[in-house]
Write a protein that holds these residues in place. Structure first.
Motif, PDB file in Angstrom:
ATOM      1  N   UNK A  36     -12.425 -15.402  -8.974  1.00  0.00           N
ATOM      2  CA  UNK A  36     -11.735 -14.661  -8.273  1.00  0.00           C
ATOM      3  C   UNK A  36     -10.823 -14.231  -9.591  1.00  0.00           C
ATOM      4  N   UNK A  37     -10.192 -14.917  -9.941  1.00  0.00           N
ATOM      5  CA  UNK A  37      -8.959 -14.795 -11.222  1.00  0.00           C
ATOM      6  C   UNK A  37      -9.827 -13.575 -12.201  1.00  0.00           C
ATOM      7  N   UNK A  38     -10.907 -14.387 -12.826  1.00  0.00           N
ATOM      8  CA  UNK A  38     -11.422 -13.914 -13.974  1.00  0.00           C
ATOM      9  C   UNK A  38     -11.548 -12.086 -13.646  1.00  0.00           C
ATOM     10  N   UNK A  39     -12.301 -12.029 -12.526  1.00  0.00           N
ATOM     11  CA  UNK A  39     -12.812 -11.100 -11.894  1.00  0.00           C
ATOM     12  C   UNK A  39     -11.882 -10.004 -12.354  1.00  0.00           C
ATOM     13  N   UNK A  40     -11.038  -9.922 -10.873  1.00  0.00           N
ATOM     14  CA  UNK A  40      -8.967  -9.271 -11.273  1.00  0.00           C
ATOM     15  C   UNK A  40      -9.345  -8.666 -12.504  1.00  0.00           C
ATOM     16  N   UNK A  41      -8.655  -9.665 -12.874  1.00  0.00           N
ATOM     17  CA  UNK A  41      -8.365  -9.288 -14.809  1.00  0.00           C
ATOM     18  C   UNK A  41      -9.043  -8.944 -15.734  1.00  0.00           C
ATOM     19  N   UNK A  42     -10.213  -8.855 -15.258  1.00  0.00           N
ATOM     20  CA  UNK A  42     -11.282  -8.388 -15.965  1.00  0.00           C
ATOM     21  C   UNK A  42     -11.022  -6.638 -15.693  1.00  0.00           C
ATOM     22  N   UNK A  43     -11.107  -6.525 -14.366  1.00  0.00           N
ATOM     23  CA  UNK A  43     -10.702  -5.128 -13.689  1.00  0.00           C
ATOM     24  C   UNK A  43      -9.644  -4.331 -14.356  1.00  0.00           C
ATOM     25  N   UNK A  47      -4.739  -1.420 -16.621  1.00  0.00           N
ATOM     26  CA  UNK A  47      -3.878  -1.658 -15.474  1.00  0.00           C
ATOM     27  C   UNK A  47      -3.458  -2.993 -15.604  1.00  0.00           C
ATOM     28  N   UNK A  48      -1.971  -2.667 -15.004  1.00  0.00           N
ATOM     29  CA  UNK A  48      -1.164  -3.814 -15.242  1.00  0.00           C
ATOM     30  C   UNK A  48      -0.844  -4.767 -13.721  1.00  0.00           C
ATOM     31  N   UNK A  49      -1.770  -5.367 -13.947  1.00  0.00           N
ATOM     32  CA  UNK A  49      -1.594  -6.029 -12.131  1.00  0.00           C
ATOM     33  C   UNK A  49      -1.734  -7.815 -13.123  1.00  0.00           C
ATOM     34  N   UNK A  50      -1.652  -9.078 -12.109  1.00  0.00           N
ATOM     35  CA  UNK A  50      -1.521  -9.696 -11.560  1.00  0.00           C
ATOM     36  C   UNK A  50      -2.480 -10.484 -10.781  1.00  0.00           C
ATOM     37  N   UNK A  51      -3.316 -11.150 -10.815  1.00  0.00           N
ATOM     38  CA  UNK A  51      -4.310 -11.694  -9.227  1.00  0.00           C
ATOM     39  C   UNK A  51      -2.937 -12.504  -8.704  1.00  0.00           C
ATOM     40  N   UNK A  52      -3.140 -11.649  -7.376  1.00  0.00           N
ATOM     41  CA  UNK A  52      -2.677 -12.413  -6.184  1.00  0.00           C
ATOM     42  C   UNK A  52      -2.747 -13.500  -5.405  1.00  0.00           C
ATOM     43  N   UNK A  53      -2.421 -14.777  -5.729  1.00  0.00           N
ATOM     44  CA  UNK A  53      -2.736 -16.174  -5.459  1.00  0.00           C
ATOM     45  C   UNK A  53      -2.786 -16.203  -4.162  1.00  0.00           C
ATOM     46  N   UNK A  54      -1.732 -15.353  -2.792  1.00  0.00           N
ATOM     47  CA  UNK A  54      -1.706 -15.672  -1.936  1.00  0.00           C
ATOM     48  C   UNK A  54      -2.896 -14.898  -1.026  1.00  0.00           C
ATOM     49  N   UNK A  55      -2.973 -13.644  -1.948  1.00  0.00           N
ATOM     50  CA  UNK A  55      -4.097 -12.942  -1.416  1.00  0.00           C
ATOM     51  C   UNK A  55      -5.887 -13.911  -1.596  1.00  0.00           C
ATOM     52  N   UNK A  56      -6.064 -14.590  -2.416  1.00  0.00           N
ATOM     53  CA  UNK A  56      -7.008 -15.093  -3.281  1.00  0.00           C
ATOM     54  C   UNK A  56      -7.400 -16.505  -2.367  1.00  0.00           C
TER      55      UNK A  56
END
Length: 290
Positions: free
Chosen positions: A83-90, A96-105
């Motif tokens: 999940x984290x790798x996919x979000x960072x890749x997108x 886009x300046x964004x960091x994965x939301x661990x609570x959501x993941x």
């Protein structure tokens, strides 16, 4: 039939479970399984096992997995990392300046599942073994209730047989009642010069059509067959239900053949209604029998 059973099992240190079975009366087998997510394969096995060993009832199975504190805090590293790798890749691809939301993941299906026991054959084997134990306990409670139903059904069949015999004693009264009815009707139509032989002939034809001997014989045969099924082993509920439907038809035919007669023959109507009442009460109980 109603029953309840609960089995607690331990697969290994840190992993246990609780399996509960509850059944209530139902005409068919109606299964409802409440299980943790990601156990579809085990659920299918449990359904097959229940269908193989139970024939009737609204059956609820509840399975809860119990982990110790260390097990509860584990997560599916491969899934969360994906999940984290996919979000960072997108985010990188679209600038886009964004960091994965661990609570959501961590709320995603399977994220907090450590993966250790999700496809654990040892867990499945243990749960299926516990299901066998639970079914044995469930059947013990259902059997106790079944013995009470068996006694009641036998008593109702005894009363039904007694009523059938009593109706047979009044059979001749029906023929006499129809003879008197035809004679009175013929005299009304042609006066005192009515042909007695014609009256007897018409009465004989009517009496033959209204004879209830066959219904009484079939009713007694059904009662004996019913008692024989109660003595038999295995699944007999649907057969008993079918027999009671046949008995209901015989009682309806008997009542239709004796309607409109007076005198002593009226007693048959009273007895016929008693017969129908016993059959209906027996049908209510048979719905609970496997």
């Amino acid at each position: 039939m109603t029953g309840f059973a609960q089995i607690k099992g331990q697969v290994h240190d840190g992993l246990g479970y609780s399996l509960a079975l509850k059944s209530v009366n139902h005409r068919f087998l109606d299964l409802h399984l409440r299980m943790p997510s990601d156990y579809d394969g085990l659920e299918m096995q449990l359904r097959r096992a229940l269908k193989a060993k139970l024939a009737r009832g609204h059956v609820e199975l509840t399975l809860s997995i119990e982990r110790d504190a260390g097990q509860a805090n584990t997560f599916n590293r491969e899934l969360v990392g994906g999940y984290i790798e996919t979000l960072r890749s997108i985010a990188k691809e679209f600038g886009i300046e964004a960091q994965p939301d661990l609570n959501a993941i961590l709320k995603m299906p399977g994220a907090m599942d450590g993966g250790k026991d999700r496809n654990d054959e040892e867990l499945e084997t243990s749960v299926l073994k516990s299901l066998d134990e639970a079914i044995v306990k469930l059947d013990a409670m259902r059997a106790e209730e079944g013995r009470g139903i068996d006694r009641e059904l036998r008593e109702r069949m005894q009363r039904l047989s007694t009523v059938t015999t009593e109706i047979g004693k009044h059979r001749a009264a029906v023929s006499r009642a129809y003879l008197e009815k035809v004679q009175q009707r013929m005299q009304e139509l042609v006066g005192a010069h009515a042909d007695k032989d014609r009256i007897l002939q018409e009465a004989a034809i009517l009496a033959e059509r209204s004879d209830i001997r066959e219904e009484l014989v079939r009713m007694e045969t059904h009662v004996q067959h019913f008692l024989g099924l109660l003595d038999a082993k295995g699944e007999v509920g649907k057969k008993l239900d079918f027999l009671l439907q046949e008995m209901g038809r015989e009682s309806n035919t008997l009542l239709s053949k004796t309607s409109g007669v007076a005198g002593e023959a009226l007693r048959i109507t009273e007895l016929g209604l008693q017969m129908k009442a016993e059959i209906e009460k027996a049908r209510e109980q048979v719905q609970n029998v496997e």
